[in-house]
Design an enzyme around this catalytic site. Structure first.
Site, PDB file in Angstrom:
ATOM      1  N   SER A   1       0.479  -1.266   0.200  1.00 49.78           N
ATOM      2  CA  SER A   1      -0.013  -0.680   0.072  1.00 49.78           C
ATOM      3  C   SER A   1       0.880   1.575   0.054  1.00 49.78           C
ATOM      4  O   SER A   1       1.004   2.446   0.640  1.00 49.78           O
ATOM      5  CB  SER A   1      -0.561   0.019   1.531  1.00 49.78           C
ATOM      6  OG  SER A   1      -1.225   0.749   1.142  1.00 49.78           O
TER       7      SER A   1
ATOM      8  N   CYS B   1       5.075   5.858  -7.492  1.00 49.01           N
ATOM      9  CA  CYS B   1       4.818   7.225  -8.094  1.00 49.01           C
ATOM     10  C   CYS B   1       6.048   8.215  -7.700  1.00 49.01           C
ATOM     11  O   CYS B   1       6.466   9.024  -8.463  1.00 49.01           O
ATOM     12  CB  CYS B   1       3.607   8.249  -8.656  1.00 49.01           C
ATOM     13  SG  CYS B   1       2.171   6.794  -9.321  1.00 49.01           S
TER      14      CYS B   1
END
Ligand code: FAD
Length: 443
Positions: A38, A42
């Protein structure tokens, strides 16, 4: 309902959360071979560059928080096999070295992609890195200590983001790209040149048309990159030449691959094997402009595919709507965005496309800090149906790509764009926004 998810990042965790929300009684277990789940991959270049303080800031939810939401998370557990007839997976616990068999009613394979390592990069040499996950990010960070020169191989979005990050860290940076220009997969040539000029302004030496032939080393650490035009000294080498979907597990389960080489699914994210779903970077999707299958491994796509799979695995009915190829990134002072097709891509597909270029300022020219923005809008010549848009300008200004993306989703025309009631005030745009000007010229 026993739901097993393989891969705990974007697609896997979206699916697990959605499945639990849809069916609070479902038993959801996520197997992740790495040590974290999780998180936002990016953001990795921004931690390395110093815009984000810590790698831990990228973590959206810890395993403990997820367990609190009823999701079982098993870190350092690699799923090594699937028996689709028996509906079981084989799981290898890395720490204990134990192999167990786990039953499932529904299985999601969200195993992502891996970075392509050309033959010359298949090495354990210190200082040579790819960037896919948190451990890669930390390894690069550690390599930068004492390093002076970096070489980035590959001028795609990750290479270009890393060029800025490493310049921010004070390194001398050379970017090598085999193709004639950078950002080749995203933009038409004129726009690629604008990106290269910005990266060069940022102090990066960019060498296009340059292929890497090998690496030189001393004492187990990289010291140089060998190219056709001679060697380049480097303390750190970042290899960012593309990705390849992790399809082995899906294939082992009996799932088919599509034309793109990624896992083939229907709009419910179901593979051809009953009870087996796939989502995220390892999976192909349908392009709404061309109606062709594409493999576009991006964050929103992965999250949305995971969400659809999660609902369906828990007994609901959700559909993935497809993509229009929208992407955006920043390098130095420039934002770069695209949606749909470039003029070159439209030509390759045999479409008779017409493009117009508009060069203006991102807001009223008389208002402070007005900066150049370049827009290329592409449409089908005969019908005026929109095919795509490319924008380069200040980072915030290119987010207007979303207006065109929305129309591409609806197979809109240049006239539809021209008729839109877009927001206007001098600090934000001209009274006729650049998109309206471009649409008017096409119409
Ligand atoms: P992944 O994030 O790759 O996760 C897959 C997980 O599966 C991995 O953790 C892996 O360890 C695990 N796994 C694989 N095989 C097994 C197995 N057999 N057993 C157990 N676990 C397994 N996208 C954007 O849209 N915008 C951006 O700006 C952007 N920037 C990016 C920058 C970088 C540096 C990187 C690396 C990616 C970027 N992306 C961006 C892409 C985006 O991060 C991905 O699209 C997204 O992470 C995909 O999520 P996923 O869940 O499909 O796959």
């Amino acid at each position: 309902m026993r739901i097993v998810v393989v891969g705990g990042v974007a697609a896997g965790m979206s699916a697990a959360s959605r499945a639990r929300r849809h069916d609070p009684g479902a038993q959801v277990t996520v197997f992740e071979r790495g040590s974290e789940v999780s998180y936002g991959a990016c953001g990795l270049p921004y931690v390395i560059g110093g815009d984000v303080e810590r790698f831990e800031d990228l973590i959206a939810r810890t395993p403990a928080q997820l367990r609190g939401r009823g999701i079982g998370v098993r870190l350092r557990h690699e799923v090594t096999g699937v028996d689709a007839a028996a509906r079981t997976v084989t799981v290898q616990g890395r720490a204990a070295g134990r192999t167990v068999t786990e039953p499932y009613d529904r299985l999601l394979i969200a195993t992502g992609v891996r970075a392509v390592r050309p033959e010359w990069a298949q090495t354990d040499l210190g200082g040579v890195h790819v960037l896919r996950d948190l451990p890669d990010g930390r390894a690069i960070q550690a390599s930068l200590r004492g390093a002076r020169r970096a070489c980035i191989v590959g001028g795609g979005n990750i290479g270009l983001e890393m060029a800025e990050a490493l310049r921010s860290r004070g390194l001398e940076v050379t970017l090598l790209e085999q193709a004639p220009e950078v950002a080749g997969r995203m933009l038409d040539r004129e726009y690629q040149r604008r990106v290269r000029a910005e990266v060069e302004r940022g102090g990066v030496e960019v060498r296009c048309g340059t292929a890497v032939e090998g690496l030189g080393s001393r004492g187990g650490r990289v010291t140089e990159v060998q190219t056709g035009s001679g060697p380049l000294r480097a303390d750190v080498v970042i290899v960012a030449v593309g990705v390849q979907p992790n399809t082995e597990l899906a294939q082992a389960a009996g799932a088919a691959l599509g034309q793109t080489g990624a896992v083939a699914v229907n709009a419910r994210q179901e593979t051809r094997v009953e009870g087996v779903y796939a989502a995220g970077d390892n999976t192909e999707s349908t392009h709404r402009v061309t109606r062709r299958k594409v493999h576009l491994p991006l964050g929103l796509t992965a999250n949305r595919m995971g969400r659809v799979a999660g609902v369906n695995m828990a007994g609901g009915d959700a559909r993935f709507p497809g993509v229009v190829g929208t992407a955006i990134f920043k390098t130095f002072g420039l934002g770069v965005a695209r949606s749909g097709l470039t003029q070159a891509e439209a030509g390759e597909l045999g479409l008779d496309a017409l493009s117009v270029d508009v060069e203006s300022t991102d807001h009223a020219g008389y208002y402070k800090d007005a900066a150049p923005i370049h827009v290329r809008l592409t449409a089908e010549r005969a019908s005026g149906r929109l095919l795509g848009v490319q924008l380069v300008g200040q980072p915030g200004s290119v987010k207007r790509v979303d207006v065109v993306a929305a129309l591409l989703h609806r197979r809109g025309h240049a006239q539809d764009l021209f008729e839109l009631d877009l927001a206007y005030a001098p600090p934000f745009s001209g009274v006729w926004d650049v998109l309206l000007v471009a649409a008017d010229r096409l119409g």
